[in-house]
Write a protein that holds these residues in place. Structure first.
Motif, PDB file in Angstrom:
ATOM      1  N   GLU A  50       0.891  -1.180  -0.003  1.00 45.86           N
ATOM      2  CA  GLU A  50      -0.100   0.086   0.041  1.00 45.86           C
ATOM      3  C   GLU A  50       1.087   1.220  -0.112  1.00 45.86           C
ATOM      4  N   LEU A  51       0.869   2.221  -0.976  1.00 45.55           N
ATOM      5  CA  LEU A  51       1.397   3.299  -0.941  1.00 45.55           C
ATOM      6  C   LEU A  51       0.530   4.414  -0.588  1.00 45.55           C
ATOM      7  N   THR A  94      -3.269   0.230  -3.713  1.00 49.83           N
ATOM      8  CA  THR A  94      -2.653  -1.128  -3.641  1.00 49.83           C
ATOM      9  C   THR A  94      -1.778  -1.583  -4.889  1.00 49.83           C
ATOM     10  N   VAL A  95      -0.532  -1.690  -4.839  1.00 44.39           N
ATOM     11  CA  VAL A  95       0.203  -2.073  -6.100  1.00 44.39           C
ATOM     12  C   VAL A  95       1.023  -3.207  -5.935  1.00 44.39           C
ATOM     13  N   THR A  96       1.614  -3.737  -7.020  1.00 44.63           N
ATOM     14  CA  THR A  96       2.321  -5.057  -7.039  1.00 44.63           C
ATOM     15  C   THR A  96       3.706  -4.516  -7.425  1.00 44.63           C
ATOM     16  N   VAL A  97       4.696  -4.888  -6.550  1.00 42.81           N
ATOM     17  CA  VAL A  97       6.172  -4.567  -6.730  1.00 42.81           C
ATOM     18  C   VAL A  97       6.556  -5.610  -7.747  1.00 42.81           C
ATOM     19  N   ASP A 120       4.317   7.161   2.748  1.00 42.13           N
ATOM     20  CA  ASP A 120       4.456   5.921   3.561  1.00 42.13           C
ATOM     21  C   ASP A 120       4.152   4.746   2.727  1.00 42.13           C
ATOM     22  N   ILE A 121       4.873   3.573   2.727  1.00 37.70           N
ATOM     23  CA  ILE A 121       4.527   2.499   2.185  1.00 37.70           C
ATOM     24  C   ILE A 121       4.317   1.313   3.291  1.00 37.70           C
ATOM     25  N   LYS A 122       3.405   0.507   3.059  1.00 34.33           N
ATOM     26  CA  LYS A 122       2.898  -0.418   4.136  1.00 34.33           C
ATOM     27  C   LYS A 122       2.392  -1.654   3.229  1.00 34.33           C
ATOM     28  N   PRO A 123       2.700  -2.919   4.164  1.00 38.48           N
ATOM     29  CA  PRO A 123       2.490  -4.345   3.402  1.00 38.48           C
ATOM     30  C   PRO A 123       0.843  -4.281   3.269  1.00 38.48           C
TER      31      PRO A 123
END
Length: 131
Positions: A50-51, A94-97, A120-123
């Motif tokens: 999650e960005l 919600t993105v995919t790395v 921020d970046i969160k799982p």
């Protein structure tokens, strides 16, 4: 609040941005400040994250909108929409790395425009397994 990085995307302005990530949002890069790079340990290609972004081009005075920009739909309060226009315009994506290269995280499915600050970046729940 301070940003930890910036979005680099082919999307140059809001008019070309999809309304949702599943509407062909282009691949993008998150370029992080060097001092936060140690926080990337454990993020790998295939992970869902999650960005949180600061939607710096948003109209902060907007309190209602026509959903999906469709004037034939009734006005709805912005808290019931994903509109970028809102009193405090925090974006949740919600993105995919797809790759992690030093201070750059490449992702698919990001509907933010080039230059958007990342805060921020969160799982994503279940996106990193149970690490």
């Amino acid at each position: 609040m301070r940003s930890i990085g910036v979005v680099r995307s082919l999307l140059a302005d809001r008019s070309e941005a999809p309304r949702q990530p599943d509407e062909d949002a282009p691949a993008a890069e998150i370029v992080l400040d060097d001092d936060v790079c140690p926080a990337l340990v454990g993020i790998e290609p295939g992970d869902r994250i999650e960005l949180l972004t600061w939607l710096h081009l948003a109209d902060r005075s907007t309190l209602s909108t026509h959903p999906r920009g469709d004037a034939s739909r009734p006005l709805t309060g912005v808290f019931a929409t994903r509109s970028p226009d809102r009193p405090n315009p925090v974006g949740l994506h919600t993105v995919t790395v797809t790759a992690v290269l030093g201070n750059v995280v490449r992702v698919d499915g990001l509907e933010a425009v080039d230059g958007t600050p990342v805060i921020d970046i969160k799982p994503s729940l279940g996106g990193l397994g149970l690490r």
